[in-house]
Design an enzyme around this catalytic site. Structure first.
Site, PDB file in Angstrom:
ATOM      1  N   CYS A 242       0.781  -1.329  -0.277  1.00 59.11           N
ATOM      2  CA  CYS A 242       0.058   0.126  -0.050  1.00 59.11           C
ATOM      3  C   CYS A 242       0.986   1.195  -0.048  1.00 59.11           C
ATOM      4  CB  CYS A 242      -1.107  -0.036   1.136  1.00 59.11           C
ATOM      5  SG  CYS A 242      -2.048   1.498   1.377  1.00 59.11           S
TER       6      CYS A 242
ATOM      7  N   ASP B 262      38.979  -9.499  -6.817  1.00 61.63           N
ATOM      8  CA  ASP B 262      39.170  -9.084  -8.134  1.00 61.63           C
ATOM      9  C   ASP B 262      40.570  -9.313  -8.513  1.00 61.63           C
ATOM     10  OD1 ASP B 262      37.884  -7.742  -9.866  1.00 61.63           O
ATOM     11  OD2 ASP B 262      39.157  -5.875  -9.759  1.00 61.63           O
TER      12      ASP B 262
ATOM     13  N   ASP C   7      34.223   6.885  -5.867  1.00 64.68           N
ATOM     14  CA  ASP C   7      33.105   7.294  -4.863  1.00 64.68           C
ATOM     15  C   ASP C   7      32.563   8.632  -4.851  1.00 64.68           C
ATOM     16  OD1 ASP C   7      35.462   8.182  -4.233  1.00 64.68           O
ATOM     17  OD2 ASP C   7      35.582   7.462  -1.990  1.00 64.68           O
TER      18      ASP C   7
END
Length: 1083
Positions: free
Chosen positions: A39, A397, A782
């Site tokens: 809702c 990585d 960033d």
């Protein structure tokens, strides 16, 4: 994908998909239903009707509204849909209201009166609907459209009332589920139902978050508060029971608390802020008069020195303006976790808290110790949050087998550590830092078994450390044939620059139970594919790969990223973030919640300002009062929709003219079409793009053929693929604003898609890194990523809980610290030279003026190094030439100098007063500003120019030299030579030589020369005082300065002083001749 399924490795481009260390193929498990309507008024689930269909209040736009809110709107509101303004029709079982007689639909006569006066069947139906809408707790999930040319998935277009069937899915990529729900299902064999949009209506009325809807929500809240106040007044005297009910006042208070705001802004007291602002204005006025005097009173006999000083002072004034005014309106915030629990995490009911995916990034395990990463992962797995709502993704990585094996050991140890943490509620939940605490660990512990279990757990952790250290020792020398896994399979990542993508689920559902038999959060190892000839974009590329693979496997509504050395110091950190993200109003426009960085292992006096207290406790608090703090790279909780490049919902403030228009012509009054006068059609289309339902099927072409191209905001599948890539599963996941997986019947497809989305060529010809995810183009991704979000109109939140949410490690060695600052400054220069520079980017968006000033300061600060270096050498030149940059001034002119220094100190003192920062932290920050400005920032400027303009990438290598012995903070005293040390060392030597020369000249010239000398000496000593921590770093351990250094320093200073007095190099030939012609005593 099950935890016991082993590693999956493959390459999409090479059409390879292999499963390594696969123990057994488990049967397909069903997915959990995560497909609920929420809702949009009260935040509860919409619920189902008595026959199992989803309750649809408005048959035209299907705006999600639950049954109680629908009844309230018909009775107390304007009886129309908050979104499309169409009048609500009476549904079966609803009481009749004024205006229902005009409807042509068949009436439900037996239920046209209030349900309380009707028969039991109607009452039962009402109770069931209310219960379904307010108490059902499923994993929240918005329905999604079905795309053409895509593997069929269960989903529903949020439009007209759909048919509903009971669907039982047969597989789960992450494990089994035992619950089955009735959920909307779109049969792929049937045409997709299309809602026809009324062209006579404004398209903005069909998007969630429009202005009218916001106004309706506010009106509804005011009426609800009024009704609650009236209801509270019907208590009986002293009893606390309500009339006609058996509930007491405590239960009503609990319900009332559940709907209170989850957070609040705590303004700084006016007694602190008002004087601070007054002093800033006074300082600005004084600075203007000071610069006016300096520019109109040159020093003729030292014109070059005077001109250099004036240029530097003007630049410093400009830099101060950029830094000061974004701190004009600082605020604090306070969260209410107890209210969050009452609303979304009630005891005894399934949790409705949003799922969160947590990212941990690492590259080289030899530089980032696996034990540190393991502690971070263990603190994540033991957070105080529902385990089925947490997923931890570790990005390797560097494709190191050491990281993989260490993570495997960590998963096994987590089965013992997590239940221990939750049973005894310990903090912090990183074992290394918990067992190292020098506090009374028995405080507030009442269970008799705690001491025994703690000793056993500490022994288990020490054995775990030994196993990790053994793996590290083994990894020091790489075998010639490469690493071999335990089952004899070659490690797929032996070549870190050429290897397939790898995924391994260690924990989660199947095979992920702790020692007590409880479920653990998911733990997933990810190493993206790397191939020669592809641009991988370092950390930003790794984070974008995690966004995609997490969306395919778990698709949490929110993301939180931390560095591998930043552990959860506060187990309730996720709940702190959810107090903002799940707020019905604030969460719609919040792109991320930023937590401050706090550090362990810093020396007591914080010699090199590693804690950055001034930045985190002053600057970011100031930005929180504007549009939010900048993204600092770690400790941030993101909204997935913001990372996908979507714009926030339209608000009344967004539709106002920008600040330049306001300041020039003022704000106009709003008429019926007042908003349209200020909003560009193209901009409105862009800002509503993320909220308009997205359809693309062949069946829709005829339905939309008659509409104007400008008014239809439908995105084609080709456009979606160009934006997000060629993964249909990922594209489907992007539609789910509340997170969760779409039901799927083929887990093998998800595995293939997970490998697909981390392939090295997936981002080609897409908007990844440009408009979506972490933005490419700078080593400080960033700052750039946060700037793009703020430019779209999103806000960010600064959350500072009493117990720091995260703690990490920082380099305390001088050379390492300078290299860290060099990387930050280099990223700022790259942004300055790119198209995303805040000076010229984003003026057609919603970036506030003071927020833009803050971003300009963020990218401009390295340029201050050039005037700073020149200004720090001026005292030495003044002492050596016996000249000064300031002429002889009158008493009136000296007043401006005195007032300027007083205003500088007053501003700093008042800033410390409202922020709570200590004087020592402020002084360390000032010192390192000079140290970094004369070294790392200067190198960053030239390196950035070479990299961007000439394409030359220059790296500064650091060579370590052995220290005498180890001990506490031993790294602080290790001397590592780097070229970054040259400029500040030169400044120090030049100023020391200038002081010796000036004093020698004064001794030789007599007492009349001491007066002008004091101003020059003060200037030089100011520079040396700021560089004092740098000088201590050069000399090594405290009280251990080598004797030979002291002897040589005294000897050289004495020789230079004697030569200076004897030679007098700056005296002109005419002066020498005149002095030689004078007669002495014996003449």
């Amino acid at each position: 994908m099950e935890a016991s399924a082993g590693m999956v490795a493959g390459s999409y481009n090479r059409n390879e998909l292999v499963r390594i260390r696969h123990d057994s193929d488990s049967g397909h498990k069903p997915l959990k239903n995560m497909n609920d309507h929420i809702c949009q008024i009260c935040g509860e689930t919409v619920g189902l009707t008595f026959n199992g269909d989803a309750f649809v209040a408005c048959n035209e736009c299907a705006f999600p509204v639950c049954r109680p809110c629908y009844e309230y709107e018909r009775k107390e509101g304007n009886q129309s849909c908050p979104q499309c303004k169409t009048r609500y029709k009476r549904h079966k079982g609803s009481p009749r209201v004024e205006g229902d007689d005009d409807e042509d639909d068949v009436d439900d006569l037996e239920n046209e009166f209030k349900l309380g006066q009707g028969d039991n069947k109607a009452r039962q139906q009402w109770d069931e609907d209310v219960e379904l809408s307010s108490s059902s707790r499923h994993d929240s999930q918005q329905p999604i459209p079905i795309l053409a040319h895509v593997q069929p998935m269960s989903g529903e277009i949020p439009c007209a009332t759909p048919d509903t069937e009971s669907v039982r899915t047969s597989s789960d990529p992450l494990g089994p589920s035992e619950k089955f729900h009735s959920l909307p299902y779109a049969d792929p064999r049937h045409p997709v139902p299309v809602r026809i949009i009324d062209p006579s209506k404004d398209l903005n009325s069909y998007s969630r978050g429009n202005v009218d809807w916001k106004e309706r929500v506010e009106t509804w809240k005011l009426k609800q508060e009024k009704n609650m106040a009236q209801t509270t007044g019907r208590y009986t005297d002293g009893k606390g029971d309500m009339e006609g009910t058996s509930s007491n006042g405590d239960e009503l208070q609990m319900v009332d608390d559940a709907w209170q705001p989850l957070s609040r802004v705590v303004p700084i007291p006016s007694s602190h802020v008002t004087p601070y602002r007054v002093v800033i204005i006074l300082r600005l006025i004084i600075l203007g008069f000071f610069l006016q005097y300096r520019t109109t009173h040159p020093v003729k006999d030292a014109y070059l020195l005077w001109l250099t000083s004036v240029i530097c002072e003007i630049w410093f004034a400009f830099s101060w303006l950029l830094d000061q005014f974004p701190k004009w309106s600082p605020i604090n915030r306070e969260t209410y976790i107890d209210r969050l629990a009452l609303r979304y995490d009630r005891e005894g009911e399934p949790s409705q808290l949003a799922p969160v995916d947590i990212f941990v990034s690492t590259v080289d395990p030899l530089k980032e110790p696996p034990l540190v990463t393991a502690n971070t992962v263990l603190s994540i797995l033991s957070v105080d949050y529902p385990v089925d709502k947490v997923s931890c993704y570790v990005s390797d990585d560097g494709s190191a087998m050491l990281t993989f094996e260490a993570l495997s050991e960590t998963a096994e140890f987590a089965k013992k550590w997590v239940p221990f943490c939750k049973k005894h509620n310990i903090e912090p939940r990183a074992p290394e830092f918990y067992f190292c605490q020098k506090i009374d660990y028995l405080k507030d512990k009442i269970q008799p078994s705690f001491v025994k279990e703690r000793r056993a757990m500490k022994r288990e952790y020490e054995e775990f450390k030994v196993r990790i250290n053994a793996l590290v020792a083994k990894a020091q020398k790489t075998p010639e044939e490469g690493w071999i896994m335990q089952d004899g399979t070659p490690w797929p990542g032996n070549n870190p620059r050429d290897h397939p993508g790898m995924i391994q689920v260690f924990l989660g559902h199947s095979g992920g139970l702790d020692e007590d038999g409880n479920e653990l959060p998911r733990l997933v190892y990810v190493s993206r594919e790397k191939r020669p000839g592809f641009q991988h974009h370092k950390k930003a590329g790794a984070m974008n790969a995690l966004i995609r693979v997490s969306a395919v496997l778990t698709n949490g509504a929110y993301l939180l990223n931390v560095d591998c050395d930043h552990y959860f110091n506060n187990s309730k950190a996720l709940k702190e973030a959810m107090c903002f993200m799940m707020d019905p109003v604030l969460g719609k426009k919040t792109c991320y919640v930023q937590f401050p960085q706090r550090f362990d292992g810093i020396d007591l006096h914080d010699r090199y300002a590693n804690r950055n207290i001034v930045f985190f406790d002053i600057n970011l608090k100031g930005l929180d009062g504007i549009q939010g703090p900048v993204y600092v790279g770690t400790g941030s909780c993101f909204n997935r929709q913001a990372l996908y490049g979507y714009d926030p919902a339209l608000t009344a403030e967004d539709l106002e003219p920008n600040i330049i228009v306001k300041s020039c012509w003022g704000s106009r009054k709003k008429g019926k079409d007042g908003h349209k006068k200020y909003v560009d059609k193209k901009k409105a289309a862009e800002r509503t793009e993320s909220t308009i339902p997205i359809f693309y099927t062949e069946d829709m072409e005829e339905a939309i053929a008659g509409y104007d191209e400008e008014s239809s905001l439908l995105m084609s599948q080709e456009r979606l693929e160009k934006r997000f890539g060629l993964s249909p599963v990922f594209i489907a996941a992007t539609f789910m604003e509340q997170g969760g997986l779409p039901p799927s019947t083929n887990p093998a497809t998800l595995l293939k898609e997970a490998i697909h989305v981390i392939s090295c060529g997936y981002e080609d010809k897409t908007e990844w890194g440009k408009e979506i995810g972490w933005i490419y183009g700078s080593v400080t991704e960033d700052i750039l990523t946060g700037f793009k979000m703020h430019a779209r109109g999103w806000i960010s939140i600064y959350c500072m809980p009493l117990r720091p949410a995260f703690k990490g490690s920082a380099p305390i060695n001088l050379s390492d610290r300078l290299n860290q600052v060099l990387r930050w400054a280099l990223g700022s220069i790259e942004i300055f030279l790119s198209r995303h520079c805040p000076l010229w980017y984003g003026y057609n968006r919603r970036l506030k003026l003071l927020q833009r000033m803050a971003y300009i300061n963020t990218i401009f600060y390295p340029l201050t190094s050039i005037p700073l270096l020149a200004y720090c050498t001026l005292p030495a030149f003044c002492l050596l030439t016996n000249k000064f940059i300031i002429p002889e001034i009158s008493n009136f002119a000296s007043m401006w100098f005195i007032l300027l220094f007083v205003s500088i100190f007053a501003t700093s003192i008042l800033e410390l007063r409202w922020s709570g920062v200590s004087i020592e932290d402020w002084w360390r920050n000032e010192q390192f500003w000079v140290i970094g400005g004369t070294s790392a920032h200067l190198f960053a400027v030239f390196q950035g120019l070479l990299k961007v303009l000439a394409g030359i990438d220059t790296n500064f290598t650091v060579t370590s030299k052995a220290s005498d012995d180890d001990g506490e903070f031993a790294e602080l005293y290790v001397f590592k030579w780097t070229s970054l040390l040259i400029p500040p060392t030169t400044v120090l030597i030049v100023n020391l030589v200038g002081i010796v020369a000036g004093v020698s000249y004064a001794i030789n010239s007599g007492y009349q020369s001491w007066g002008p000398l004091f101003g020059k000496l003060f200037f030089a000593l100011w520079v040396i005082a700021h560089l004092y921590p740098f000088l201590k770093g050069l000399l090594g351990r405290q009280n251990r300065t080598p004797t030979i250094v002291i002897v040589w320093s005294i000897l050289l200073a004495s020789i230079f002083s004697l030569l200076w007095v004897r030679i007098v190099p700056f005296t002109s030939h005419s002066t020498n001749a005149a002095s030689s012609g004078q007669c002495g005593i014996d003449c």
